[in-house]
Write an enzyme that holds these catalytic residues in place. Structure first.
Site, PDB file in Angstrom:
ATOM      1  N   ASP A  63      45.882  -1.307 -43.391  1.00  0.00           N
ATOM      2  CA  ASP A  63      46.254   0.027 -43.858  1.00  0.00           C
ATOM      3  C   ASP A  63      44.950   0.720 -44.200  1.00  0.00           C
ATOM      4  O   ASP A  63      44.263   0.326 -45.149  1.00  0.00           O
ATOM      5  CB  ASP A  63      47.161  -0.077 -45.082  1.00  0.00           C
ATOM      6  N   ASN A  90      41.554   5.211 -34.579  1.00  0.00           N
ATOM      7  CA  ASN A  90      42.667   5.904 -33.950  1.00  0.00           C
ATOM      8  C   ASN A  90      43.775   6.283 -34.932  1.00  0.00           C
ATOM      9  O   ASN A  90      44.502   7.249 -34.697  1.00  0.00           O
ATOM     10  CB  ASN A  90      43.255   5.024 -32.846  1.00  0.00           C
ATOM     11  N   VAL A  97      54.838  20.930 -39.400  1.00  0.00           N
ATOM     12  CA  VAL A  97      54.098  22.159 -39.098  1.00  0.00           C
ATOM     13  C   VAL A  97      54.699  23.329 -39.870  1.00  0.00           C
ATOM     14  O   VAL A  97      55.916  23.554 -39.846  1.00  0.00           O
ATOM     15  CB  VAL A  97      54.130  22.451 -37.588  1.00  0.00           C
ATOM     16  N   SER A 143      41.007  15.811 -32.243  1.00  0.00           N
ATOM     17  CA  SER A 143      41.880  16.732 -31.513  1.00  0.00           C
ATOM     18  C   SER A 143      41.152  18.044 -31.320  1.00  0.00           C
ATOM     19  O   SER A 143      40.326  18.444 -32.156  1.00  0.00           O
ATOM     20  CB  SER A 143      43.171  16.985 -32.315  1.00  0.00           C
ATOM     21  N   TYR A 172      46.600  19.029 -40.694  1.00  0.00           N
ATOM     22  CA  TYR A 172      46.128  18.313 -39.512  1.00  0.00           C
ATOM     23  C   TYR A 172      44.829  18.911 -38.974  1.00  0.00           C
ATOM     24  O   TYR A 172      43.849  18.191 -38.753  1.00  0.00           O
ATOM     25  CB  TYR A 172      47.205  18.333 -38.432  1.00  0.00           C
ATOM     26  N   LYS A 176      41.074  17.058 -38.972  1.00  0.00           N
ATOM     27  CA  LYS A 176      40.351  16.717 -37.748  1.00  0.00           C
ATOM     28  C   LYS A 176      38.998  17.428 -37.698  1.00  0.00           C
ATOM     29  O   LYS A 176      38.030  16.880 -37.132  1.00  0.00           O
ATOM     30  CB  LYS A 176      41.195  17.065 -36.521  1.00  0.00           C
ATOM     31  N   VAL A 205      49.106  14.297 -25.608  1.00  0.00           N
ATOM     32  CA  VAL A 205      49.798  13.041 -25.310  1.00  0.00           C
ATOM     33  C   VAL A 205      51.132  12.999 -26.042  1.00  0.00           C
ATOM     34  O   VAL A 205      51.237  13.417 -27.206  1.00  0.00           O
ATOM     35  CB  VAL A 205      48.926  11.843 -25.728  1.00  0.00           C
ATOM     36  N   THR A 207      53.422  11.683 -28.339  1.00  0.00           N
ATOM     37  CA  THR A 207      53.370  10.743 -29.457  1.00  0.00           C
ATOM     38  C   THR A 207      54.365  11.173 -30.533  1.00  0.00           C
ATOM     39  O   THR A 207      54.959  12.250 -30.464  1.00  0.00           O
ATOM     40  CB  THR A 207      51.965  10.681 -30.079  1.00  0.00           C
TER      41      THR A 207
END
Length: 254
Positions: A63, A90, A97, A143, A172, A176, A205, A207
């Site tokens: 973790d 990763n 959102v 990203s 997010y 990033k 991708v 996910t």
């Protein structure tokens, strides 16, 4: 690589998606790959699946938000191999959102714990092992949404979003962007030691984070991360590379 002659990799967040695809590909290249999994049961299931294909895959409970788990993971890799050649950060997350002005602070903190502080925790714990490699590589899965330049221009070079459209997601996107800053910072510390540190935007991708709306498979999204994980000595460092279908990807702006 050390005198053992075995390349050793650690990939975080490998229960599914891009992380598992990266782990599989590195294993197919002959590496011993540690699956860093927060959910140990799912990590063990992934380990069994990949080992059934003849790959040297080893699950380690990890973790990234828990320093104790990270320390134990580093000790295990050190005890079994004495070095680490590839670290792929990763593991990532993101909240629902919504408008930045309506995003709960607790949601931002939760995202940063994984996407930023977790990367620092894991990287710092693994650097002593990476320094024992002759060609260590660190890959941070970021990203294009973390690019301040592309956000300010509201231009997505990957073409997922049309001109003039660039999602403004507080937790997010900014996490990033912070991850990108970490990438450059570590790259500048480690470049003289031959340790290459780069960030990757694997593309849109399918996910869990995007509700599987992406148009790329995890296997396609793993291509550039694996490319950066296996760079030669003349490869770049402090670069931000995105998936665009070309052999080496496209260089993105920070």
């Amino acid at each position: 690589m050390s005198a053992t002659g075995v390349w050793v990799a650690l990939v975080t967040g490998v229960n599914k998606g891009i992380g598992r695809a990266v782990a599989r590909r590195l294993g197919e290249l002959g590496m011993c790959v540690y699956l860093g999994a927060r959910d140990e049961a799912r990590g063990r299931a992934a380990e069994r699946e990949l080992r059934a294909d003849g790959l040297d895959i080893r699950c380690v409970r990890l973790d990234v938000t828990d320093e104790d788990f990270v320390t134990l993971a580093a000790k295990r890799v050190g005890a079994e191999w004495g070095h680490l050649d590839v670290l792929v950060n990763n593991a990532g997350t993101g909240g629902p959102v919504g408008a930045p002005s309506e995003t709960p602070l607790a949601e931002v903190r939760r995202t940063y714990e994984t996407n930023v502080f977790g990367v620092i925790t894991v990287t710092n714990a693994m650097i002593p092992l990476l320094r024992r490699s002759t060609a260590a590589r660190i890959v941070n899965v970021s990203s294009v949404l973390g690019s301040l330049t592309h956000a300010a221009r509201r231009h997505d070079p990957s073409g997922v979003f049309p001109a003039g459209v660039f999602p403004a997601v507080l937790d997010y996107n900014t996490s990033k962007a912070a991850l990108n800053a970490l990438t450059v910072t570590y790259a500048n510390e480690l470049r003289e030691e031959g340790i290459l540190v780069n960030a990757v935007s694997p593309g849109f991708v399918a996910t869990d984070i995007n509700g599987h709306r992406g148009d790329l498979t995890p296997e396609q999204g793993a291509r550039i991360p694996v490319l950066l994980a296996t760079l030669g000595a003349d490869g770049p460092t402090a670069s931000f590379v995105g998936e665009d279908g070309t052999p080496t990807g496209q260089e993105l702006s920070w």
